[in-house]
Design an enzyme around this catalytic site. Sequence first.
Site, short mmCIF file in Angstrom:
data_model
loop_
_atom_site.label_atom_id
_atom_site.label_comp_id
_atom_site.label_asym_id
_atom_site.label_seq_id
_atom_site.Cartn_x
_atom_site.Cartn_y
_atom_site.Cartn_z
N ASP A 1 0.83 -1.20 0.00
CA ASP A 1 0.00 0.00 0.00
C ASP A 1 0.87 1.26 0.00
O ASP A 1 0.69 2.16 0.81
CB ASP A 1 -0.92 -0.01 1.21
CG ASP A 1 -2.07 0.99 1.10
OD1 ASP A 1 -2.40 1.39 -0.04
OD2 ASP A 1 -2.62 1.37 2.14
N VAL A 2 1.82 1.33 -0.92
CA VAL A 2 2.69 2.49 -1.01
C VAL A 2 1.94 3.62 -1.71
O VAL A 2 1.49 3.46 -2.84
CB VAL A 2 4.00 2.16 -1.76
CG1 VAL A 2 4.87 3.40 -1.90
CG2 VAL A 2 4.76 1.05 -1.05
#
Length: 86
Positions: free
Chosen positions: A46-47
């Site tokens: 979840d960058v």
Amino acid sequence: MEYMDGGTLSDVISKSYLSEEEMAAISRECLQGLDFLHSNHVIHGDVKSSNILLRTDGSVKLADFGLSTQVTPEKNTRSLLAGTAW
């Protein structure tokens, strides 16, 4: 995790202009963090700019490992570490 007095990258880019050098430094630090995670068989998952924390001294940290996964070297498969998509 210690207090990151610069806030999130999302907050910073919505309120001010970052120079090319500043963006390059933030990108470099993020990529070094991801390289460390990947070398330890962890995928962040979840960058995004709201999960990148900054300090006024130039420190950069990745946050929110709720969607991270562990890749086992033996099987090369993913197993959930923690968290949920919601």
